[in-house]
Design a protein around this motif. Structure first.
Motif, PDB file in Angstrom:
ATOM      1  N   GLU A 164      -7.420  -2.160  -0.921  1.00 52.67           N
ATOM      2  CA  GLU A 164      -7.051  -3.567  -0.778  1.00 52.67           C
ATOM      3  C   GLU A 164      -6.946  -4.244  -2.132  1.00 52.67           C
ATOM      4  O   GLU A 164      -6.099  -5.116  -2.346  1.00 52.67           O
ATOM      5  CB  GLU A 164      -8.062  -4.274   0.110  1.00 52.67           C
ATOM      6  CG  GLU A 164      -7.646  -5.673   0.533  1.00 52.67           C
ATOM      7  CD  GLU A 164      -8.534  -6.245   1.606  1.00 52.67           C
ATOM      8  OE1 GLU A 164      -8.481  -7.466   1.813  1.00 52.67           O
ATOM      9  OE2 GLU A 164      -9.295  -5.474   2.240  1.00 52.67           O
ATOM     10  N   ALA A 165      -7.823  -3.855  -3.065  1.00 48.53           N
ATOM     11  CA  ALA A 165      -7.726  -4.417  -4.415  1.00 48.53           C
ATOM     12  C   ALA A 165      -6.452  -3.966  -5.115  1.00 48.53           C
ATOM     13  O   ALA A 165      -5.897  -4.690  -5.946  1.00 48.53           O
ATOM     14  CB  ALA A 165      -8.953  -4.014  -5.233  1.00 48.53           C
ATOM     15  N   TRP A 166      -5.978  -2.752  -4.787  1.00 44.93           N
ATOM     16  CA  TRP A 166      -4.738  -2.248  -5.376  1.00 44.93           C
ATOM     17  C   TRP A 166      -3.501  -2.688  -4.579  1.00 44.93           C
ATOM     18  O   TRP A 166      -2.405  -2.216  -4.837  1.00 44.93           O
ATOM     19  CB  TRP A 166      -4.784  -0.726  -5.433  1.00 44.93           C
ATOM     20  CG  TRP A 166      -5.852  -0.210  -6.342  1.00 44.93           C
ATOM     21  CD1 TRP A 166      -6.456  -0.865  -7.362  1.00 44.93           C
ATOM     22  CD2 TRP A 166      -6.447   1.097  -6.291  1.00 44.93           C
ATOM     23  NE1 TRP A 166      -7.390  -0.082  -7.971  1.00 44.93           N
ATOM     24  CE2 TRP A 166      -7.424   1.146  -7.333  1.00 44.93           C
ATOM     25  CE3 TRP A 166      -6.282   2.218  -5.494  1.00 44.93           C
ATOM     26  CZ2 TRP A 166      -8.195   2.273  -7.576  1.00 44.93           C
ATOM     27  CZ3 TRP A 166      -7.054   3.344  -5.737  1.00 44.93           C
ATOM     28  CH2 TRP A 166      -7.992   3.367  -6.767  1.00 44.93           C
ATOM     29  N   ARG A 167      -3.749  -3.509  -3.555  1.00 44.61           N
ATOM     30  CA  ARG A 167      -2.682  -4.079  -2.712  1.00 44.61           C
ATOM     31  C   ARG A 167      -1.917  -3.011  -1.924  1.00 44.61           C
ATOM     32  O   ARG A 167      -0.725  -3.146  -1.664  1.00 44.61           O
ATOM     33  CB  ARG A 167      -1.707  -4.903  -3.561  1.00 44.61           C
ATOM     34  CG  ARG A 167      -2.377  -6.048  -4.313  1.00 44.61           C
ATOM     35  CD  ARG A 167      -1.378  -6.958  -4.969  1.00 44.61           C
ATOM     36  NE  ARG A 167      -2.063  -8.019  -5.702  1.00 44.61           N
ATOM     37  CZ  ARG A 167      -2.561  -9.126  -5.145  1.00 44.61           C
ATOM     38  NH1 ARG A 167      -2.446  -9.300  -3.834  1.00 44.61           N
ATOM     39  NH2 ARG A 167      -3.169 -10.045  -5.881  1.00 44.61           N
ATOM     40  N   ALA A 168      -2.596  -1.949  -1.562  1.00 39.88           N
ATOM     41  CA  ALA A 168      -2.022  -0.946  -0.661  1.00 39.88           C
ATOM     42  C   ALA A 168      -2.445  -1.304   0.755  1.00 39.88           C
ATOM     43  O   ALA A 168      -3.362  -0.692   1.330  1.00 39.88           O
ATOM     44  CB  ALA A 168      -2.477   0.450  -1.052  1.00 39.88           C
ATOM     45  N   GLU A 169      -1.808  -2.315   1.306  1.00 37.41           N
ATOM     46  CA  GLU A 169      -2.278  -2.917   2.549  1.00 37.41           C
ATOM     47  C   GLU A 169      -2.311  -1.955   3.734  1.00 37.41           C
ATOM     48  O   GLU A 169      -3.322  -1.894   4.450  1.00 37.41           O
ATOM     49  CB  GLU A 169      -1.409  -4.144   2.876  1.00 37.41           C
ATOM     50  CG  GLU A 169      -1.534  -5.273   1.863  1.00 37.41           C
ATOM     51  CD  GLU A 169      -2.939  -5.830   1.798  1.00 37.41           C
ATOM     52  OE1 GLU A 169      -3.661  -5.715   2.811  1.00 37.41           O
ATOM     53  OE2 GLU A 169      -3.328  -6.357   0.753  1.00 37.41           O
ATOM     54  N   PRO A 170      -1.260  -1.199   4.048  1.00 34.69           N
ATOM     55  CA  PRO A 170      -1.339  -0.329   5.232  1.00 34.69           C
ATOM     56  C   PRO A 170      -2.469   0.701   5.129  1.00 34.69           C
ATOM     57  O   PRO A 170      -3.224   0.906   6.083  1.00 34.69           O
ATOM     58  CB  PRO A 170       0.045   0.346   5.275  1.00 34.69           C
ATOM     59  CG  PRO A 170       0.932  -0.574   4.498  1.00 34.69           C
ATOM     60  CD  PRO A 170       0.077  -1.144   3.421  1.00 34.69           C
ATOM     61  N   ALA A 171      -2.582   1.335   3.973  1.00 36.74           N
ATOM     62  CA  ALA A 171      -3.645   2.334   3.796  1.00 36.74           C
ATOM     63  C   ALA A 171      -5.020   1.681   3.838  1.00 36.74           C
ATOM     64  O   ALA A 171      -5.978   2.230   4.407  1.00 36.74           O
ATOM     65  CB  ALA A 171      -3.452   3.075   2.480  1.00 36.74           C
ATOM     66  N   ALA A 172      -5.132   0.487   3.252  1.00 33.91           N
ATOM     67  CA  ALA A 172      -6.410  -0.219   3.268  1.00 33.91           C
ATOM     68  C   ALA A 172      -6.821  -0.584   4.692  1.00 33.91           C
ATOM     69  O   ALA A 172      -7.999  -0.474   5.076  1.00 33.91           O
ATOM     70  CB  ALA A 172      -6.330  -1.472   2.397  1.00 33.91           C
ATOM     71  N   THR A 173      -5.860  -1.020   5.488  1.00 32.66           N
ATOM     72  CA  THR A 173      -6.168  -1.379   6.871  1.00 32.66           C
ATOM     73  C   THR A 173      -6.697  -0.191   7.656  1.00 32.66           C
ATOM     74  O   THR A 173      -7.699  -0.294   8.386  1.00 32.66           O
ATOM     75  CB  THR A 173      -4.903  -1.937   7.553  1.00 32.66           C
ATOM     76  OG1 THR A 173      -4.450  -3.083   6.824  1.00 32.66           O
ATOM     77  CG2 THR A 173      -5.196  -2.322   8.990  1.00 32.66           C
ATOM     78  N   TRP A 174      -6.044   0.968   7.499  1.00 29.67           N
ATOM     79  CA  TRP A 174      -6.511   2.153   8.203  1.00 29.67           C
ATOM     80  C   TRP A 174      -7.881   2.617   7.696  1.00 29.67           C
ATOM     81  O   TRP A 174      -8.730   3.082   8.484  1.00 29.67           O
ATOM     82  CB  TRP A 174      -5.488   3.276   8.062  1.00 29.67           C
ATOM     83  CG  TRP A 174      -4.371   3.157   9.052  1.00 29.67           C
ATOM     84  CD1 TRP A 174      -3.088   2.776   8.810  1.00 29.67           C
ATOM     85  CD2 TRP A 174      -4.462   3.411  10.451  1.00 29.67           C
ATOM     86  NE1 TRP A 174      -2.358   2.759   9.965  1.00 29.67           N
ATOM     87  CE2 TRP A 174      -3.172   3.152  11.010  1.00 29.67           C
ATOM     88  CE3 TRP A 174      -5.485   3.814  11.294  1.00 29.67           C
ATOM     89  CZ2 TRP A 174      -2.913   3.301  12.365  1.00 29.67           C
ATOM     90  CZ3 TRP A 174      -5.215   3.967  12.651  1.00 29.67           C
ATOM     91  CH2 TRP A 174      -3.944   3.719  13.172  1.00 29.67           C
TER      92      TRP A 174
END
Length: 518
Positions: A354-364
């Motif tokens: 999430e800090a790296w703004r990888a939203e889909p991967a962060a959500t999973w």
């Protein structure tokens, strides 16, 4: 005529070590453990090798609730002592914390009183909680508030015979206040039940008033919350308090050390006890880890996602303890441990992504972490339900058990002058002991100490065997009376340069004469 007390002082100052032990035992039986500890220490100062004095020191510490201080004075190289030391480090309580050994009543009687109080508190809290939910449901869903309130008052009336019946089973009312103070959780349960009844009655009366100001609505809702949520809240507080009580990592190390000890006479029993306690300790470590991860992950979600990286370090003590204990008997434990580790790793990955703004991967990653965190207590609940259904030990503190160390308050056997003379003038002395291959004998040299113990010098093979099984026998014959023999059976403890044997049984006899041989 008056007395200045000098005769009493002289009487105390002239006492021997054994007389101080007698005095310590008298004070211990009179319910004065602190004074008994002082007398036993005086005995140990007069004779540092007096085995009876150290047993009394251990028992006095145990009576005072100082288990960690009691164990060193009782058999410390023994694997049983390591198991019990682990319980002390965990601040484990005896099965009867409500009972004072100094009370002149049978522990079974106070146990019956405790059971009656527990049953009353459970019945009362469950009854008023169910009644509150039923009344609220009837009023809100079925528009039957008046009839439901009448049912609530009927429940209050029903509590009277229930309370009277349990009160009759109590009987020992003078001891109840002290029992509630000695067992805080019992006291909390009884007080919680009484508060629930008062809150339920106030809730019913407030609901029966025709026109209640809207300002009292929070009070009415709060009373219902006390009745319904009081029991679960108390259970959660108790579970959290017991999880964070003591030092489980050190306790687990002592328990593991007991399993790795050399062969013992009761090795199988000690190993079973150690494995059982190790399993409970690992569940306690798991509960600690989970209770730290929940607020940490929740705070990271609410404030700063990158803070979830700290979750990676949380499971380390649990994993270290699990690998060191080498516990393989509980199949539920690896699953719960893996879920907690997965939760920490996934939540940390979610925070970084999430800090790296990888939203889909962060959500999973967050979903996986939170799902594993929620699944861990489900596994614990399934394990606990299975243990409850089968009547076996569960993953909770009350399943811990201690080893029954052979420590008593009785004095050692006194060696009379004839026995002392035999060991003083005997030309040959034989030590009998047992090892893994069976009974063994060895030549020895023995003397009798001033405290009545035998000081035996023998080979190193006997020392190794005594470490595993301290039960020995020492045989000697009197050269002045060639038909006279003595056998002393006792407990051997290795000293700095000799074995100290505490007599437990003395056998005396005669060899057959010439006329008896035919």
């Amino acid at each position: 005529m008056g007395s200045d007390g000098s005769d009493i002082k002289d009487d105390f100052s002239n006492r021997s070590s054994r007389e101080w032990c007698d005095e310590a035992l008298t004070r211990l039986n009179a319910g004065r453990p602190e004074s008994a500890l002082d007398a036993a220490r005086r005995a140990a100062d007069l004779d540092p090798g007096a085995e009876w004095a150290y047993r009394l020191i251990s028992l006095a510490h145990e009576r005072l609730g100082r288990d960690a201080d009691a164990l060193p004075a009782a058999d410390p190289a023994d694997p049983q002592a390591h198991v019990n030391l682990g319980l002390s480090l965990l601040r484990w309580e005896h099965p009867r914390p409500h009972h004072d050994p100094a009370w002149p009543v049978d522990p079974r009687e106070t146990g019956r009183v405790r059971r009656a109080l527990e049953v009353w508190s459970r019945q009362v809290r469950l009854l008023v909680a169910l009644a509150t939910l039923a009344i609220a449901g009837a009023a809100l869903l079925l528009d039957r508030g008046a009839q439901a309130q009448l049912g609530g008052f009927a429940v209050l009336v029903l509590l009277a015979p229930l309370t009277v019946r349990q009160a009759r089973r109590v009987g020992l009312w003078p001891y109840v206040p002290a029992m509630l103070c000695r067992d805080p959780w019992l006291g909390a349960a009884v007080v919680s039940a009484a508060v629930s009844v008062v809150a339920f009655a106030a809730w019913l009366l407030l609901g029966a008033v025709p026109s209640v100001p809207s300002a009292l609505d929070p009070v009415w809702a709060g009373l219902a919350g006390i009745v319904v949520l009081g029991w679960p809240a108390l259970a959660a507080v108790r579970a959290l308090a017991e999880t964070w009580r003591g030092r489980p990592l050190l306790a687990l190390a002592e328990t593991t050390r007991a399993r790795e000890a050399p062969e013992h006479a009761h090795a199988a029993q000690i190993d079973r006890t150690a494995r059982r306690n190790a399993g409970v300790l690992l569940w306690i470590l798991l509960g600690r880890t989970w209770s730290v991860l929940v607020p940490l992950v929740g705070g990271a979600l609410a404030v700063e996602p990158r803070a979830a990286v700290a979750a990676l370090a949380v499971p380390y003590p649990m994993v270290r303890g699990y690998l060191g204990a080498r516990h393989r008997t509980d199949r539920w434990l690896p699953a719960a441990t893996a879920l907690v580790v997965l939760a920490a790793a996934a939540c940390a990955a979610g925070g970084l992504l999430e800090a790296w703004r990888a939203e889909p991967a962060a959500t999973w990653a967050w979903r996986i972490g939170l799902g594993a965190l929620a699944a861990a207590p489900v596994v614990y609940g399934a394990r606990a339900a299975r243990a409850w259904w089968r009547g076996g030990p569960g993953p909770w503190r009350t399943s811990l058990i201690m080893c029954d160390l052979p420590v008593g308050a009785e004095p050692s056997v006194v060696l009379n002058p004839e026995v002392r003379q035999t060991f003083s003038y005997a030309r040959s002395i034989v030590l009998s002991y047992g090892d893994a291959l069976g009974p063994r004998v060895a030549g020895a040299v023995a003397t009798v100490t001033s405290s009545g113990e035998l000081r035996v010098i023998t080979g190193l093979e006997a020392w190794d065997a005594v470490e595993a099984d301290p039960r020995v026998a020492v045989f000697a014959a009197d050269p002045l009376q060639r038909r006279f023999w003595v056998e002393v059976r006792g407990i051997a403890v290795p000293g700095s340069d000799a074995l100290r044997v505490t007599p437990k049984q003395v056998l005396v006899g005669e060899f057959p004469g010439r006329h008896q041989r035919h």
